[in-house]
Design an enzyme around this catalytic site. Structure first.
Site, short mmCIF file in Angstrom:
data_model
loop_
_atom_site.label_atom_id
_atom_site.label_comp_id
_atom_site.label_asym_id
_atom_site.label_seq_id
_atom_site.Cartn_x
_atom_site.Cartn_y
_atom_site.Cartn_z
N GLU A 11 22.84 24.18 -21.90
CA GLU A 11 23.31 25.30 -21.06
C GLU A 11 24.22 24.80 -19.95
O GLU A 11 25.16 25.49 -19.55
CB GLU A 11 22.09 26.06 -20.53
CG GLU A 11 22.40 27.20 -19.60
CD GLU A 11 22.45 26.80 -18.13
OE1 GLU A 11 23.08 27.51 -17.34
OE2 GLU A 11 21.84 25.77 -17.79
N GLN A 32 12.06 30.47 -7.82
CA GLN A 32 11.51 29.97 -9.08
C GLN A 32 11.35 28.45 -9.07
O GLN A 32 10.45 27.92 -9.72
CB GLN A 32 12.38 30.43 -10.24
CG GLN A 32 12.25 31.92 -10.53
CD GLN A 32 13.02 32.35 -11.76
OE1 GLN A 32 14.06 31.79 -12.09
NE2 GLN A 32 12.52 33.36 -12.44
N HIS A 42 15.62 36.48 -21.41
CA HIS A 42 15.69 35.88 -20.08
C HIS A 42 14.36 35.23 -19.67
O HIS A 42 14.34 34.22 -18.98
CB HIS A 42 16.10 36.93 -19.05
CG HIS A 42 17.38 37.63 -19.38
ND1 HIS A 42 18.58 36.96 -19.50
CD2 HIS A 42 17.64 38.93 -19.64
CE1 HIS A 42 19.54 37.83 -19.81
NE2 HIS A 42 18.99 39.02 -19.91
N ASP A 70 12.75 31.22 -21.48
CA ASP A 70 12.78 29.88 -20.90
C ASP A 70 12.02 29.81 -19.59
O ASP A 70 11.53 28.75 -19.20
CB ASP A 70 14.24 29.43 -20.69
CG ASP A 70 15.00 30.32 -19.73
OD1 ASP A 70 15.09 29.98 -18.54
OD2 ASP A 70 15.51 31.38 -20.16
N HIS A 128 19.62 28.45 -22.76
CA HIS A 128 18.71 28.21 -21.64
C HIS A 128 17.35 27.73 -22.15
O HIS A 128 16.75 26.81 -21.58
CB HIS A 128 18.53 29.48 -20.81
CG HIS A 128 19.61 29.72 -19.81
ND1 HIS A 128 20.76 30.40 -20.11
CD2 HIS A 128 19.72 29.37 -18.51
CE1 HIS A 128 21.53 30.45 -19.04
NE2 HIS A 128 20.93 29.83 -18.06
#
Length: 358
Positions: free
Chosen positions: A22, A112, A299, A302, A325
């Site tokens: 990515e 995160q 989304h 990962d 990702h």
């Protein structure tokens, strides 16, 4: 932050190529979280080499600095534009954090990065307050974090509360994201189907724009979904968010029995019609619904991989799409953890991919 110590023979660096897969900031964020939790130092080269503006951006610099503060780390290369970074963690000193990115950079990505080290190494609940962007392209918007990310974490036994007192859009920023993180250890999770579609709900919101912008987003989404003929409750509300800047966004959330809600966000920008913003969210939602046995949206696929790789036990879940990702996060996790992670590609477009963590 102090200069890095000279590496000893027992302090072998995990070396990562930031241009792999990515090629964005995800490799750095995952590496920071795992370095804090495992105590393993790392070096990442060619940071964000595949982006228009390679190297660290302000939100990445903030993630590094916050991680270094949390883990009393020695760091070299934590400057905006840097393409080479060395991070050597010490012991985690968990505490409340108040951070200002200083730009419209993503608060969600910084949160995160810090979430797992705080949750897994704290003895009491911790508060994180971040100032910056809450609606960013190529980053999780607040509406996704609040609906989907938080829902998945709850399924993994990691309770989290979120609030957005102020929205932050490019270029003004100034949004505020607040999180209350409970001490927790992730538990394994197996989900290879999803239940029936219960309802579709949404919110079309604006900051400091004409009222008709939110209404047009809402009406476009309702019209598109009606054309699809879904025989479920569809409820989309409008909202006006306080913000120092201007912006618009719409989130459409599919609620299926037995799994986390899946939210898909369309983001406004100068010159983009409200109808196009709604179309972006609708298109992503329909792509997800077209893979009926996918338990996890592309989304989240990962994002939940990291806590599940840290959980004790086997996890299996199906995904609507196998993304770069996801593949990149697998490679980064393998560099730090001795876990077997297998990603099975879908055979046909309407079949899900599958992730197995042994």
């Amino acid at each position: 932050m102090s200069s890095p110590k000279s590496p000893s023979s027992s302090e072998r660096l995990v070396v990562l190529d930031g241009s792999h897969g990515e090629g964005g900031g995800q490799i750095l964020r995952t590496a920071l979280s795992l370095s804090l939790l495992t105590g393993k130092p790392f070096r990442i080269v060619k940071i964000r080499a595949n982006r228009d503006k390679p190297g660290l951006r302000p939100q990445h610099k903030m993630a590094v600095e916050a991680a270094a503060r949390l883990g009393r780390a020695d760091v070299l290369g934590a400057e905006v534009g840097s393409r080479d970074l060395v991070f050597r963690p010490g012991s985690i000193e968990a505490g409340d954090l108040t951070l200002d990115i200083g730009t419209a950079g993503s608060t969600g990505l910084v949160l995160q990065t810090l979430h797992l080290p705080l949750a897994m190494r704290s003895e009491t609940a911790r508060r994180v307050a971040l100032t910056g962007g809450t609606f960013n392209p190529k980053a999780p918007a607040f509406l996704f974090l609040e609906q989907t990310w938080r829902g998945h974490l709850a399924n993994l036994g990691m309770p989290l509360a979120l609030a957005m007192p102020s929205a932050g859009f490019y270029p003004k920023g100034g949004g505020r994201l607040e999180a209350w993180i409970e001490p927790a250890q992730p538990r394994p999770w197996i989900r290879t189907t999803r239940g029936d579609l219960v309802r579709i709900r949404g919110v079309a919101g604006t900051s400091n724009l004409r009222d008709d912008v939110a209404r047009r987003m809402r009406e476009r989404a309702l019209s598109r979904l009606a054309d699809e003929g879904w025989n479920v409750e569809i409820d989309i509300e409008t909202a006006s968010w306080p913000s120092p800047g201007q912006g618009a966004a719409i989130a459409l959330t599919a609620e299926h029995a037995g799994t986390a809600p899946a939210a898909f966000v369309g983001l406004g920008e100068r010159g983009k019609p409200a109808e196009q913003v709604a179309d972006e969210a609708v298109d992503e939602l329909l792509d997800f619904l077209a893979v009926p046995d996918a338990a996890v949206d592309p989304h989240s696929a990962d994002q939940i991989l990291l806590p599940l790789a840290l959980a004790e036990g086997r996890s299996v879940y199906t995904v609507s799409e196998v993304t770069d990702h996801l593949r990149t996060n697998v490679a980064t996790i393998r560099a730090f953890l001795d876990r077997e992670i297998e990603v099975e590609e879908p055979v046909t477009p309407d079949q899900p991919g599958r992730v197995v963590i042994s």
